[in-house]
Design a protein around this motif. Structure first.
Motif: not given
Length: 604
Positions: A344-350, A359-361, A397-401
């Motif tokens: 998932r992207s950061v948008v999907s995570q939100v 925790g991720f960012y 990269i983590s913002l995309v996946q």
């Protein structure tokens, strides 16, 4: 500390390995003991909880049963011809050899359990060696000790090094941090830079997802050579030569001659081999020939060399400049990939899991800020710039996946540890509570990823959610895939199984059947066929079942994928099974009434 001071300090430290040995050993042993205790207390299987751990075991079993070294086809996955997997034998070999060794003293299943228990714990050693060395390079001995402390928290918070975790990500994490340690050695010594080159090449050969971080490492040593000249000459040559040689060795060991010209963007293949060896060779010859020239000349030579490498990339692997999942079928993207947390992207995570954002960012953002602050202060500026570049790319990269966040959080440990050690020293010198103590305590607290993960759950879901956040959905999915619940399926004559992708790897592990679907993007045909069966009407499902040769249908209503299909398509084939309406082309197989997996034979 300036660069010249750092280099002098590095020359004075001739016994780095000996000084690191005891702290690394103690940290690795203590962390291993904790992981073992957690596994014994809460573990229910000797294989890790990730689908990839299960599929890796299936692949290793096939290799040990006689499947060809170069044959990476999983013949029991997907449609009739099987699925070509994109994984590396470099992980299969040590685990298979451990299984073979332990089988001398116990039966094969016990040998598997012993090997899967030992392998991830063994990888703690290179991981902590890399963490300790990098911590020492940025923060001397105090920075090394703090880095080991934070590294232990990192390992405990993730499932990558727990017993049973035999997927390749743990090895890639260890190789990545060793590469970063080699690239930030104050002396840029031949030994450490050669280690960095070998680790960078192995990381790519094991899995192409590390290519962006490895590319940053390659660019970093090249720029350091262009800026420093002679002081970086030996290190740049060592990195370029070891990187090229290791890539070549891996390519010819892992690739059959018939596939030398194949370009695959999701695996180590001819494209990455040529690109990597050209890059490593260019760096080696530039350092060998032009280290004594002016900085401007070196920068110009590097720009030309970089242009050549870029041209090779555009001509040779243009499709690899985008995501390897770019050509994924839209239906698979909607019904499968969007529900995979690490994809998932950061948008999907939100949208779906806002409690996980911190925790991720959070820790990588803090680490990037710390790196630039250290550069501004003149504190080991080039080492901090190398870490800032690598962490920043992993963060992007983590913002995309979101899978990129694990690399960002691991590398973030090192610059944060250096500053925490500095604040700790100031606090001890003042010997009283004050600004230094407050800075030390706060920075140490916010540098632990686990703290942010718990805080996110508390803020979004409340106190009660902390204990249950490992999720009912995951527990339900696991209950579908237990050996006991798949025993009836295993007892059926060899055939082809239609089941949700979450069950695919476990069906391969526990039975002798072929299964249409498992969560791997190279199996698009099998996954699409399975979705058409599940989402279609009864008559459509029968057509796809007969067309794909399915002989058995396994349905588990508690699986998240099945539940989602029933919710979205209540009149679908899965909707009928959920309501207890069995089509006339299926015959139920009698089993224990409490088994969540309902099994049906297809009427031939």
């Amino acid at each position: 500390m300036t660069n010249s001071q750092a280099i002098a300090a590095g020359k004075a430290g001739g016994h780095d390995a000996a000084r690191m040995a005891l702290p690394v050993t103690v940290t690795a042993l203590a962390t291993a003991v904790f992981l073992v205790a957690m596994h014994l207390a809460y573990g229910t299987d000797y294989v890790g909880t990730d689908n990839d751990d299960v599929m890796r075991l299936v692949q290793i079993r096939d290799l040990m049963a006689g499947q060809g070294w170069f044959d990476m086809t999983q013949y029991r996955l997907g449609l009739e011809n099987g699925t070509q997997m994109h994984w590396s034998r470099l992980i299969d070999v040590p685990v298979a050899n451990l299984i073979g060794f332990f089988s001398l003293f116990m039966d094969i299943r016990q040998a598997e359990a012993a090997a899967l228990f030992v392998w991830p714990l063994f990888l703690l050693l290179p991981l902590f060696v890399g963490i300790a060395a990098a911590g020492r390079h940025l923060g001397d001995r105090p920075g090394m000790l703090v880095a080991l402390f934070l590294g232990a928290f990192f390992v405990v918070a993730h499932n990558r090094f727990r017993p049973g975790a035999i997927d390749h990500h743990n090895a890639q994490l260890a190789l990545t941090i060793l590469m970063m340690a080699g690239l930030t050695d104050p002396r840029l010594s031949r030994a450490w830079c050669a280690v960095a080159g070998v680790c960078a090449a192995l990381a790519i050969a094991i899995g192409a997802e590390t290519m962006p971080v490895v590319a940053v490492g390659c660019a970093a040593i090249a720029v350091l050579w262009a800026v420093m000249g002679q002081p970086a000459r030996r290190g740049a040559r060592a990195f370029g030569l070891s990187f090229t040689a290791t890539l070549a060795a891996c390519f010819y060991v892992l690739t059959p001659p018939s596939a030398y010209g194949v370009i695959a963007c999701d695996a180590f293949s001819g494209g990455f081999y040529i690109l990597g060896t050209v890059g490593g060779g260019v760096l080696f010859f530039l350092a060998a020939l032009f280290s004594g020239r002016s900085r401007l000349f070196r920068l110009a030579a590097l720009a030309i060399g970089g242009g050549v490498i870029g041209l090779v990339a555009v001509l040779l692997v243009p499709g690899c400049l985008q995501s390897p999942l770019a050509d994924l079928d839209p239906l698979l993207r909607t019904m499968w990939l969007d529900s995979v947390t690490e994809a998932r992207s950061v948008v999907s995570q939100v949208k779906y899991n806002p409690e996980n954002i911190a925790g991720f960012y959070a820790v990588p953002v803090i680490a990037i800020a710390v790196c630039f602050w250290q550069v501004w202060r003149g504190e080991r500026p080039w080492q901090n710039m190398v870490f800032a570049a690598a962490i920043s790319l992993a963060f992007v990269i983590s913002l995309v996946q979101v899978r990129g966040s694990v690399f960002a959080n691991l590398m973030a440990i090192i610059p944060l540890a250096a500053v925490i050690a500095e604040k700790q020293l100031l606090y001890r010198r003042s010997n009283r509570l004050g600004v230094a103590a407050l800075q030390y305590g706060c920075l140490a607290f916010v540098s632990i990823q686990f703290v942010w993960a718990v805080a996110g759950v508390l803020v979004v879901d409340g106190v009660d959610a902390v204990k249950t956040h490992s999720t009912a959905a995951e527990e339900a999915a696991e209950s579908c895939a237990t050996p006991q619940n798949l025993a009836a399926l295993a007892a059926e004559p060899k055939g082809v199984v239609s089941a949700v992708s979450n069950l695919g790897s476990d069906i391969l592990r526990h039975t002798h059947h072929r299964v249409l679907s498992a969560p791997y993007h190279r199996n698009q045909g099998g996954m699409l066929t399975q979705l058409q069966i599940a989402m279609g009407s009864g008559s459509d499902a029968e057509a796809f079942i007969r067309g794909s040769g399915v002989t058995l249908v396994a349905y588990c209503s508690s699986d998240p994928e099945a539940a989602r299909i029933v919710k979205l398509y209540p009149e679908s084939f899965y909707g009928l099974l959920q309501k207890g309406e069995v089509p006339d082309f299926l015959v139920p197989v009698e089993d224990a009434p409490d088994n969540p997996v309902r099994l049906f034979r297809v009427v031939q």
